[in-house]
Design a protein around this motif. Structure first.
Motif, PDB file in Angstrom:
ATOM      1  N   GLY A 202       0.806  -1.215   0.000  1.00  0.00           N
ATOM      2  CA  GLY A 202       0.000   0.000   0.000  1.00  0.00           C
ATOM      3  C   GLY A 202       0.836   1.261   0.000  1.00  0.00           C
ATOM      4  O   GLY A 202       0.315   2.363  -0.146  1.00  0.00           O
ATOM      5  N   ILE A 203       2.157   1.103   0.170  1.00  0.00           N
ATOM      6  CA  ILE A 203       3.062   2.261   0.157  1.00  0.00           C
ATOM      7  C   ILE A 203       3.807   2.332  -1.165  1.00  0.00           C
ATOM      8  O   ILE A 203       3.808   3.342  -1.853  1.00  0.00           O
ATOM      9  CB  ILE A 203       4.047   2.180   1.343  1.00  0.00           C
ATOM     10  N   VAL A 204       4.454   1.230  -1.494  1.00  0.00           N
ATOM     11  CA  VAL A 204       5.079   1.095  -2.812  1.00  0.00           C
ATOM     12  C   VAL A 204       5.009  -0.401  -3.126  1.00  0.00           C
ATOM     13  O   VAL A 204       5.314  -1.231  -2.277  1.00  0.00           O
ATOM     14  CB  VAL A 204       6.514   1.650  -2.837  1.00  0.00           C
ATOM     15  N   SER A 205       4.561  -0.731  -4.312  1.00  0.00           N
ATOM     16  CA  SER A 205       4.261  -2.141  -4.588  1.00  0.00           C
ATOM     17  C   SER A 205       5.349  -2.823  -5.402  1.00  0.00           C
ATOM     18  O   SER A 205       6.283  -2.182  -5.901  1.00  0.00           O
ATOM     19  CB  SER A 205       2.912  -2.263  -5.290  1.00  0.00           C
ATOM     20  N   GLY A 206       5.235  -4.127  -5.493  1.00  0.00           N
ATOM     21  CA  GLY A 206       6.134  -4.918  -6.338  1.00  0.00           C
ATOM     22  C   GLY A 206       7.295  -5.557  -5.606  1.00  0.00           C
ATOM     23  O   GLY A 206       7.973  -6.414  -6.155  1.00  0.00           O
ATOM     24  N   ILE A 207       7.532  -5.125  -4.362  1.00  0.00           N
ATOM     25  CA  ILE A 207       8.696  -5.604  -3.614  1.00  0.00           C
ATOM     26  C   ILE A 207       8.302  -6.774  -2.725  1.00  0.00           C
ATOM     27  O   ILE A 207       7.359  -6.681  -1.947  1.00  0.00           O
ATOM     28  CB  ILE A 207       9.294  -4.485  -2.737  1.00  0.00           C
ATOM     29  N   GLY A 208       9.008  -7.888  -2.854  1.00  0.00           N
ATOM     30  CA  GLY A 208       8.850  -9.026  -1.965  1.00  0.00           C
ATOM     31  C   GLY A 208      10.137  -9.243  -1.195  1.00  0.00           C
ATOM     32  O   GLY A 208      11.033  -8.388  -1.185  1.00  0.00           O
ATOM     33  N   ASN A 209      10.240 -10.384  -0.565  1.00  0.00           N
ATOM     34  CA  ASN A 209      11.359 -10.598   0.345  1.00  0.00           C
ATOM     35  C   ASN A 209      12.724 -10.573  -0.354  1.00  0.00           C
ATOM     36  O   ASN A 209      13.699 -10.088   0.215  1.00  0.00           O
ATOM     37  CB  ASN A 209      11.173 -11.917   1.097  1.00  0.00           C
ATOM     38  N   ILE A 210      12.781 -11.090  -1.578  1.00  0.00           N
ATOM     39  CA  ILE A 210      14.075 -11.133  -2.277  1.00  0.00           C
ATOM     40  C   ILE A 210      14.594  -9.721  -2.538  1.00  0.00           C
ATOM     41  O   ILE A 210      15.710  -9.368  -2.140  1.00  0.00           O
ATOM     42  CB  ILE A 210      13.951 -11.878  -3.625  1.00  0.00           C
ATOM     43  N   TYR A 211      13.769  -8.916  -3.208  1.00  0.00           N
ATOM     44  CA  TYR A 211      14.250  -7.599  -3.634  1.00  0.00           C
ATOM     45  C   TYR A 211      14.305  -6.600  -2.486  1.00  0.00           C
ATOM     46  O   TYR A 211      15.048  -5.618  -2.553  1.00  0.00           O
ATOM     47  CB  TYR A 211      13.432  -7.096  -4.825  1.00  0.00           C
ATOM     48  N   ALA A 212      13.549  -6.868  -1.414  1.00  0.00           N
ATOM     49  CA  ALA A 212      13.698  -6.028  -0.218  1.00  0.00           C
ATOM     50  C   ALA A 212      15.097  -6.218   0.365  1.00  0.00           C
ATOM     51  O   ALA A 212      15.819  -5.250   0.618  1.00  0.00           O
ATOM     52  CB  ALA A 212      12.631  -6.387   0.813  1.00  0.00           C
TER      53      ALA A 212
END
Length: 312
Positions: A202-212
């Motif tokens: 809800g803040i910035v989308s598309g990021i999961g655990n890998i790319y975080a």
DNA sequence: AGATACCCCTGTTAGC
DNA sequence: TGCTAACAGGGGTATC
């Protein structure tokens, strides 16, 4: 586990192969969990997509959807109920791949793939098969409504129409219309771990655990740093780092960490070998050689280098 | 509205 | 060796 680069890889596969094609049939058998958000169940799904021509394949964050042209091409023999006029814009066919969803382009008459949940055959003997081992993913049609900011809804379209129910999904980190000021404000006002904020769609989308984890490593920020402790400059650097890792991953066709992700031709991505931290707990840091640390933040694993990520 | 816990699912892996 | 338990992940929902 498809995140933005993996979903975008699939989107490009589909866009290159499905535009202008019509959905001819829809398999009758499915998995109930796959359609758990489909209003009206498989009958409604059938009615919404069969005979429709695919006019766009769009992505925002990890959500993917197909837009259809306005006029349905119903098979001969089936008649429309003329009492109910066609809406201006047909519903969109929406997909979320969860962690094991796959969208595969196959021959229409080919045998079912493992964990296949739905099959859309196309006007040209091809078919789109939706597979999902763990059924975290879902498929449903949703009406389209104008975007709140008036800008195009996501990658793959210039139209400013978003599927109803996805309004809470923020624009993603590669979206030129991402509201950066809002992101800064959300980070600034929170004491939660920066990693948790990065994963908040809800803040910035598309990021999961890998790319975080990879983005935090690249920007040298420890994952448990309270988001509000970061300067705007640091948040900006972090977002740019995540975007850069994603652009790099996209060139590699995404990350296939545990073989759950493949593109629409069934091929894995090649970015796993480029990862610096994700899945490398205890192994030597590629930069300094010290073993990477692993902690749990809000229930998610986080791998980082305590030497190379000094900002805490 | 933000924080928090919990749930869904199954193949793989760790541990006994 | 064979079993069980833990684990991984995204996002929706419920509760405070």
């Amino acid at each position: 586990m498809p995140e933005l680069p993996e979903v975008e890889t699939i989107r490009r596969n589909l866009e290159a192969n499905l535009l202008g094609k019509t959905i001819a049939t829809l398999s009758e058998s499915t998995h109930p969990r796959t359609l758990r958000y489909q209003v009206g169940g498989i009958d409604r799904l059938h009615r919404d997509v069969v005979g429709r021509e695919i006019s766009a394949v769009v992505r925002r964050g990890k959500f993917l959807w197909m837009e259809f042209s306005g006029i349905a091409q119903r098979p001969s023999g089936e008649t429309e109920n003329t009492e109910v006029p066609e809406p201006d814009s047909p519903p969109a066919l929406c997909f979320h791949l969860g962690m094991s969803g796959q969208l595969r382009l196959v021959e229409g008459a080919s045998p079912g793939l493992r964990h296949e949940r739905l099959r859309f055959t196309l006007s040209d003997s091809q078919a789109l098969a939706y597979c999902d081992q763990r059924t975290f993913g879902h498929v449903e049609t949703r009406p389209l409504a104008p975007t709140a900011d008036g800008y195009p809804a996501g990658a793959g379209t210039t139209r400013a129409f978003l599927p109803v129910g996805l309004e809470h999904i923020a624009r993603d980190v590669l979206d030129p219309y991402l509201d950066l000021e809002r992101v800064f404000a959300k980070f600034r006002s929170s004491r939660r771990a920066v990693k948790t904020k990065l994963l908040d769609q809800g803040i910035v989308s598309g990021i999961g655990n890998i790319y975080a984890d990879e983005g935090l490593f690249a920007s040298r920020i420890r994952p448990f740093t309270p988001a509000g402790d970061l300067s705007q400059r640091e948040v900006s650097r972090l977002l740019e780092a995540v975007a850069e890792v994603m652009r790099h991953a996209l060139e590699f066709g995404g990350t296939s960490f545990d073989k759950l992700y493949v593109n629409s031709w069934g091929n894995p991505g090649d970015f796993a070998s480029e990862l610096n931290v994700y899945g490398r707990a205890g192994k030597p840091c590629h930069h300094c050689g010290k073993p990477l640390d692993k902690i749990v933040i809000d229930g998610r694993s986080a791998v980082f280098c305590s030497h190379c990520e000094p900002t805490a």
